[in-house]
Design a protein around this motif. Sequence first.
Motif, PDB file in Angstrom:
ATOM      1  N   ASP A 208       0.914  -1.308  -0.005  1.00  0.00           N
ATOM      2  CA  ASP A 208       0.109  -0.050   0.072  1.00  0.00           C
ATOM      3  C   ASP A 208       0.842   1.199  -0.038  1.00  0.00           C
ATOM      4  O   ASP A 208       0.614   2.349  -0.524  1.00  0.00           O
ATOM      5  N   ARG A 209       2.067   1.236   0.648  1.00  0.00           N
ATOM      6  CA  ARG A 209       2.641   2.497   0.735  1.00  0.00           C
ATOM      7  C   ARG A 209       3.812   2.462  -0.380  1.00  0.00           C
ATOM      8  O   ARG A 209       4.972   3.125  -0.336  1.00  0.00           O
ATOM      9  N   PHE A 210       3.827   1.416  -1.398  1.00  0.00           N
ATOM     10  CA  PHE A 210       4.867   1.404  -2.523  1.00  0.00           C
ATOM     11  C   PHE A 210       6.220   1.146  -1.934  1.00  0.00           C
ATOM     12  O   PHE A 210       7.312   1.538  -2.975  1.00  0.00           O
ATOM     13  N   ILE A 211       6.472   0.464  -0.899  1.00  0.00           N
ATOM     14  CA  ILE A 211       7.724   0.137  -0.495  1.00  0.00           C
ATOM     15  C   ILE A 211       8.412  -0.963  -1.506  1.00  0.00           C
ATOM     16  O   ILE A 211       7.652  -2.058  -1.624  1.00  0.00           O
ATOM     17  N   GLY A 212       9.484  -1.023  -2.224  1.00  0.00           N
ATOM     18  CA  GLY A 212      10.082  -1.794  -2.822  1.00  0.00           C
ATOM     19  C   GLY A 212      10.221  -1.373  -4.429  1.00  0.00           C
ATOM     20  O   GLY A 212      11.312  -1.204  -5.026  1.00  0.00           O
ATOM     21  N   ALA A 213       8.898  -0.853  -5.091  1.00  0.00           N
ATOM     22  CA  ALA A 213       8.908  -0.495  -6.302  1.00  0.00           C
ATOM     23  C   ALA A 213       9.470   1.134  -6.012  1.00  0.00           C
ATOM     24  O   ALA A 213       9.973   1.545  -7.067  1.00  0.00           O
ATOM     25  N   SER A 214       9.554   1.406  -4.922  1.00  0.00           N
ATOM     26  CA  SER A 214       9.916   2.791  -4.660  1.00  0.00           C
ATOM     27  C   SER A 214      10.477   2.873  -3.239  1.00  0.00           C
ATOM     28  O   SER A 214      10.383   1.794  -2.632  1.00  0.00           O
ATOM     29  N   ALA A 215      10.997   4.032  -2.630  1.00  0.00           N
ATOM     30  CA  ALA A 215      11.555   3.966  -1.255  1.00  0.00           C
ATOM     31  C   ALA A 215      10.126   4.354  -0.325  1.00  0.00           C
ATOM     32  O   ALA A 215      10.318   4.512   0.687  1.00  0.00           O
ATOM     33  N   GLY A 216       8.939   4.394  -0.941  1.00  0.00           N
ATOM     34  CA  GLY A 216       7.724   4.589  -0.260  1.00  0.00           C
ATOM     35  C   GLY A 216       7.545   6.185  -0.118  1.00  0.00           C
ATOM     36  O   GLY A 216       7.884   6.951  -0.906  1.00  0.00           O
ATOM     37  N   ASP A 217       6.887   6.464   1.146  1.00  0.00           N
ATOM     38  CA  ASP A 217       6.713   7.678   1.432  1.00  0.00           C
ATOM     39  C   ASP A 217       7.836   8.600   1.305  1.00  0.00           C
ATOM     40  O   ASP A 217       9.065   8.303   1.896  1.00  0.00           O
ATOM     41  N   GLU A 218       7.662   9.997   1.264  1.00  0.00           N
ATOM     42  CA  GLU A 218       8.783  10.677   1.067  1.00  0.00           C
ATOM     43  C   GLU A 218       9.281  11.101   2.567  1.00  0.00           C
ATOM     44  O   GLU A 218       8.728  11.353   3.562  1.00  0.00           O
ATOM     45  N   GLU A 224      15.224  13.263  -2.595  1.00  0.00           N
ATOM     46  CA  GLU A 224      14.820  12.026  -3.463  1.00  0.00           C
ATOM     47  C   GLU A 224      15.604  10.868  -2.887  1.00  0.00           C
ATOM     48  O   GLU A 224      16.573  10.941  -2.339  1.00  0.00           O
ATOM     49  N   MET A 225      14.964   9.594  -3.224  1.00  0.00           N
ATOM     50  CA  MET A 225      15.865   8.339  -2.892  1.00  0.00           C
ATOM     51  C   MET A 225      15.740   7.513  -4.100  1.00  0.00           C
ATOM     52  O   MET A 225      15.053   7.426  -5.024  1.00  0.00           O
ATOM     53  N   GLU A 226      17.107   6.855  -4.046  1.00  0.00           N
ATOM     54  CA  GLU A 226      17.372   5.915  -5.308  1.00  0.00           C
ATOM     55  C   GLU A 226      17.752   4.488  -4.541  1.00  0.00           C
ATOM     56  O   GLU A 226      18.134   4.471  -3.444  1.00  0.00           O
ATOM     57  N   LEU A 227      17.601   3.552  -5.430  1.00  0.00           N
ATOM     58  CA  LEU A 227      18.145   2.213  -4.762  1.00  0.00           C
ATOM     59  C   LEU A 227      19.450   2.423  -4.599  1.00  0.00           C
ATOM     60  O   LEU A 227      20.494   2.861  -5.375  1.00  0.00           O
ATOM     61  N   SER A 246      19.054   5.268  -0.856  1.00  0.00           N
ATOM     62  CA  SER A 246      19.951   6.158  -0.274  1.00  0.00           C
ATOM     63  C   SER A 246      19.478   7.511  -1.132  1.00  0.00           C
ATOM     64  O   SER A 246      19.207   7.326  -2.372  1.00  0.00           O
ATOM     65  N   GLU A 247      19.966   8.724  -0.558  1.00  0.00           N
ATOM     66  CA  GLU A 247      19.631   9.954  -1.135  1.00  0.00           C
ATOM     67  C   GLU A 247      20.869  10.074  -1.999  1.00  0.00           C
ATOM     68  O   GLU A 247      22.038  10.242  -1.615  1.00  0.00           O
ATOM     69  N   PRO A 248      20.803  10.447  -3.422  1.00  0.00           N
ATOM     70  CA  PRO A 248      21.858  10.702  -4.373  1.00  0.00           C
ATOM     71  C   PRO A 248      22.422  12.119  -4.216  1.00  0.00           C
ATOM     72  O   PRO A 248      21.750  13.032  -3.882  1.00  0.00           O
ATOM     73  N   LYS A 249      23.602  12.236  -4.760  1.00  0.00           N
ATOM     74  CA  LYS A 249      24.154  13.717  -4.832  1.00  0.00           C
ATOM     75  C   LYS A 249      23.365  14.423  -5.898  1.00  0.00           C
ATOM     76  O   LYS A 249      22.992  13.696  -6.832  1.00  0.00           O
ATOM     77  N   PRO A 250      23.276  15.758  -5.672  1.00  0.00           N
ATOM     78  CA  PRO A 250      23.438  16.585  -4.828  1.00  0.00           C
ATOM     79  C   PRO A 250      22.442  16.537  -3.862  1.00  0.00           C
ATOM     80  O   PRO A 250      21.455  16.697  -3.943  1.00  0.00           O
TER      81      PRO A 250
END
Length: 297
Positions: A208-218, A224-227, A246-250
Amino acid sequence: MTEQTAAPATGPEPEAPASAPVPPRLPDLPPVPPMPPAPVVQGARPPRRVLRAVARWTAAVLVFGAAGAGTAYGITEMERTDVPGLATEDDGRWDYPALALPALPADKPRPYSDGNPSEIHHADLRELLLPAPAGVKVDKKLKGGWVSTKQFAAEFTEGGRAGIGETLREGTLRHIAARGWTMPDGTSNRIYLLQFSSADDADAYRDDRFIGASAGDELLGAHEMELDESWKGGGKVEGTASYVFSEPKPYGSAQVRTGYVIAGDTLAMVVQSRKGAAGAPSVPFHQTLILQNQLLG
């Protein structure tokens, strides 16, 4: 008279044939090295949850595709009552204490045993929280006890908090236990364990919170969060699933890392952040995820 028998005439004895030359002894062959352990193949959850979570499992394959034995952080073939802290000083890992699983109540099965189809953790959830490593400053709000859904939702941006609370109410949430601390280098770490009535309910929250396909809720403080492509999934317990970002640069004033572990009826969320250009180090983040996974598995 006794008849005398003449002894047969004997000639010179034949000479023994010359022995063949002995070839020099060949050097011993080096020992054959042992075969490396077979990699752990990540499979889908039991068929009762496959159809609903197929999209999430596709993402999960990308997240921990190289999971299994032989990684730098792996914990393999260990007893459930003795989980080492993996403390070192030369590669950035934190000095965790030696860990032990809590005793189960009488006649209660383990989460992944045949007599526990709902994969319920019968031990006190607070005792399954990873303890803080040495030298930390304890978070006064997250001391290892129960916390409210409001406290958990505060990790996310304001726009998603109402949806998180609604999903938790509909998902038969039982408890949330949490622990937090700050390291001497300024790295902040928070761990939340969300326990539901069954593994199906924990999976439903993930979906329901889309965890896995994305990082879920902000997450608060992360633009931004990436694999996390450096995550190899070492030490993952069979039957559990990990989703690491993890949050990418910058990034802004601080880098944020987060990881989720689904283990039966319980979902664990680990959040780490550190201010400064260097960001949050990956080694202790991965170490924390692995040890929390082992305690839940």
